[in-house]
Motif scaffolding. Sequence first.
Motif, PDB file in Angstrom:
ATOM      1  N   HIS A  78     -78.137 -29.008 -13.265  1.00  0.00           N
ATOM      2  CA  HIS A  78     -77.988 -29.721 -14.535  1.00  0.00           C
ATOM      3  C   HIS A  78     -76.548 -30.211 -14.703  1.00  0.00           C
ATOM      4  N   GLN A  79     -75.583 -29.358 -14.394  1.00  0.00           N
ATOM      5  CA  GLN A  79     -74.174 -29.740 -14.508  1.00  0.00           C
ATOM      6  C   GLN A  79     -73.822 -30.871 -13.549  1.00  0.00           C
ATOM      7  N   VAL A  80     -74.292 -30.787 -12.318  1.00  0.00           N
ATOM      8  CA  VAL A  80     -74.008 -31.824 -11.322  1.00  0.00           C
ATOM      9  C   VAL A  80     -74.603 -33.156 -11.768  1.00  0.00           C
ATOM     10  N   ARG A  81     -75.825 -33.123 -12.264  1.00  0.00           N
ATOM     11  CA  ARG A  81     -76.467 -34.356 -12.736  1.00  0.00           C
ATOM     12  C   ARG A  81     -75.702 -34.964 -13.904  1.00  0.00           C
ATOM     13  N   ASN A  82     -75.248 -34.112 -14.824  1.00  0.00           N
ATOM     14  CA  ASN A  82     -74.497 -34.623 -15.981  1.00  0.00           C
ATOM     15  C   ASN A  82     -73.185 -35.274 -15.529  1.00  0.00           C
ATOM     16  N   LYS A  83     -72.500 -34.650 -14.571  1.00  0.00           N
ATOM     17  CA  LYS A  83     -71.246 -35.233 -14.044  1.00  0.00           C
ATOM     18  C   LYS A  83     -71.526 -36.576 -13.392  1.00  0.00           C
ATOM     19  N   LYS A  84     -72.617 -36.646 -12.633  1.00  0.00           N
ATOM     20  CA  LYS A  84     -72.966 -37.891 -11.946  1.00  0.00           C
ATOM     21  C   LYS A  84     -73.274 -38.994 -12.950  1.00  0.00           C
ATOM     22  N   ARG A  85     -74.021 -38.645 -13.990  1.00  0.00           N
ATOM     23  CA  ARG A  85     -74.353 -39.637 -15.029  1.00  0.00           C
ATOM     24  C   ARG A  85     -73.098 -40.100 -15.769  1.00  0.00           C
ATOM     25  N   SER A  87     -70.130 -40.325 -14.619  1.00  0.00           N
ATOM     26  CA  SER A  87     -69.246 -41.124 -13.762  1.00  0.00           C
ATOM     27  C   SER A  87     -69.787 -42.534 -13.517  1.00  0.00           C
ATOM     28  N   ARG A  88     -70.977 -42.831 -13.991  1.00  0.00           N
ATOM     29  CA  ARG A  88     -71.570 -44.169 -13.775  1.00  0.00           C
ATOM     30  C   ARG A  88     -70.978 -45.202 -14.684  1.00  0.00           C
TER      31      ARG A  88
END
Length: 88
Positions: A78-85, A87-88
């Motif tokens: 969940h944390q990795v996905r939030n960081k990726k989102r 950074s878009r």
Amino acid sequence: MKTVFRVRIRHDGGITLPKELRDRGHFEQGTRLTIHDLGNGVMVVSRARSRLSRIADRLANEWSAAGASLESMLETLHQVRNKKRASR
């Protein structure tokens, strides 16, 4: 087609699969089944222990020994996905 069945655990711990399930799964006396515990009382019954089940058990044991749990892995995901989102 019925998809939900209620069974009762006997005093010896055994259960009887309803005839409709036995017929549908071609389960005869002596058929070995595997129960996959998904947590929170949810279980999946399959005909035989698959190679995937053995791998999953091995990984679960390794992760548990390392102090990881499904919950911690899902939180990290969940944390990795939030960081990726973000950074878009």
